[in-house]
Motif scaffolding. Structure first.
Motif, PDB file in Angstrom:
ATOM      1  N   PRO A   1      97.248  25.863  17.490  1.00 62.42           N
ATOM      2  CA  PRO A   1      96.364  26.946  17.951  1.00 62.42           C
ATOM      3  C   PRO A   1      95.330  26.507  18.980  1.00 62.42           C
ATOM      4  O   PRO A   1      94.998  27.277  19.888  1.00 62.42           O
ATOM      5  N   ALA A   2      94.828  25.287  18.867  1.00 60.23           N
ATOM      6  CA  ALA A   2      93.841  24.813  19.839  1.00 60.23           C
ATOM      7  C   ALA A   2      94.473  24.609  21.207  1.00 60.23           C
ATOM      8  O   ALA A   2      93.853  24.892  22.235  1.00 60.23           O
TER       9      ALA A   2
ATOM     10  N   PHE B   1      94.095  16.537  15.442  1.00 58.19           N
ATOM     11  CA  PHE B   1      94.217  17.123  16.779  1.00 58.19           C
ATOM     12  C   PHE B   1      94.746  18.559  16.762  1.00 58.19           C
ATOM     13  O   PHE B   1      94.957  19.135  17.824  1.00 58.19           O
ATOM     14  N   ASN B   2      94.991  19.111  15.609  1.00 59.89           N
ATOM     15  CA  ASN B   2      95.711  20.373  15.511  1.00 59.89           C
ATOM     16  C   ASN B   2      95.168  21.173  14.333  1.00 59.89           C
ATOM     17  O   ASN B   2      95.278  20.729  13.182  1.00 59.89           O
ATOM     18  N   PRO B   3      94.593  22.348  14.578  1.00 59.39           N
ATOM     19  CA  PRO B   3      94.064  23.148  13.476  1.00 59.39           C
ATOM     20  C   PRO B   3      95.104  23.505  12.425  1.00 59.39           C
ATOM     21  O   PRO B   3      94.773  23.677  11.246  1.00 59.39           O
ATOM     22  N   ALA B   4      96.361  23.620  12.829  1.00 59.45           N
ATOM     23  CA  ALA B   4      97.408  23.945  11.858  1.00 59.45           C
ATOM     24  C   ALA B   4      97.626  22.781  10.888  1.00 59.45           C
ATOM     25  O   ALA B   4      97.835  22.987   9.686  1.00 59.45           O
TER      26      ALA B   4
ATOM     27  N   GLY C   1     102.003  31.716  13.947  1.00 62.33           N
ATOM     28  CA  GLY C   1     103.181  30.870  13.770  1.00 62.33           C
ATOM     29  C   GLY C   1     102.857  29.467  13.287  1.00 62.33           C
ATOM     30  O   GLY C   1     103.384  29.019  12.255  1.00 62.33           O
ATOM     31  N   PRO C   2     101.995  28.727  13.999  1.00 65.05           N
ATOM     32  CA  PRO C   2     101.677  27.373  13.548  1.00 65.05           C
ATOM     33  C   PRO C   2     101.019  27.317  12.169  1.00 65.05           C
ATOM     34  O   PRO C   2     101.291  26.407  11.388  1.00 65.05           O
ATOM     35  N   LEU C   3     100.149  28.280  11.853  1.00 65.88           N
ATOM     36  CA  LEU C   3      99.510  28.263  10.540  1.00 65.88           C
ATOM     37  C   LEU C   3     100.525  28.473   9.427  1.00 65.88           C
ATOM     38  O   LEU C   3     100.484  27.802   8.386  1.00 65.88           O
TER      39      LEU C   3
END
Length: 218
Positions: A153-154, A33-36, A175-177
């Motif tokens: 990010p999404a 659910f999360n690209p990171a 930040g998340p990446l």
């Protein structure tokens, strides 16, 4: 900035729905659910690049469709007032501290994902996605009033694209990446990869001879 009661409701809603959905579909796709999170799995070799790309496409497309649905449901005054829920930076902090907050919050989230879902010794089969959902809720309680606590990010991209609101957008991508990448690599090399190759010996030594490539596997 949200009031205490509203913040608690937002944190609970996010945490609960994520816990439910991770529990529901985690056995099918991993429920990133999360690209990171997908990025963390990619750089640790736990997902193939082509599959990661398809996950990213689905995640960003899903976020965009959700934002379009919200825009259709709610009147313009609500849409414009909240930017469809796009994360915003509090006037109380600058861009740099906001970026660091997103890094730290996403680090906690990705660490819990790896500890409960990626680690075969973890508690995923026992508590499913609730540790992940509780982490999201805790992060929102801490950082929601400051950065929106997107950690995803999404989550930022959908409302930003549909509403055209891109203020300080880099915070919720960079930040998340970084946070997920650091957490994934740290957990992978601290707990999931052996410190040295498996010993190789003949059967009579009492050490099982590994198959070709086993000793080099990471």
């Amino acid at each position: 900035m949200a009031s205490g009661n509203n913040l608690l409701a937002v944190a609970a809603a996010h945490g609960l729905i994520l816990a439910i959905m991770v529990s529901a579909v985690g056995h099918i796709s991993g429920a990133h659910f999360n690209p990171a999170i997908t990025f963390g799995f990619l750089i640790t070799g736990r997902i193939a690049p082509r599959l990661a790309a398809s996950y990213w496409a689905a995640q960003f497309a899903g976020a965009t469709l959700a934002a379009l649905l919200l825009k259709w449901i709610f009147p313009d005054v609500i849409v414009k007032g909240a930017h469809l829920g796009a994360p915003t930076l509090s006037p109380a902090i600058a861009v740099g501290p906001g970026l660091v907050l997103e890094i730290v919050m996403t680090f906690f989230l990705a660490w819990v994902v790896f500890a409960t879902a990626a680690d075969p010794r973890g508690a995923f089969t026992s508590i499913a996605g609730f540790a992940i959902g509780l982490t999201v809720a805790a992060d929102i309680l801490m950082g929601g009033p400051l950065t929106g606590a997107a950690m995803n990010p999404a989550r930022a991209f959908g409302p930003q694209l549909v509403d055209g609101y891109w203020a300080d957008a880099g915070i919720w991508y960079i930040g998340p990446l970084i946070g997920a990448g650091v957490a994934a690599l740290a957990y992978e090399y601290l707990y999931l990869r052996p410190l040295r190759p498996l010993p190789v010996g003949p059967p009579e030594s009492g050490i099982e001879e590994p198959r070709p490539g086993d000793a080099a596997m990471s």
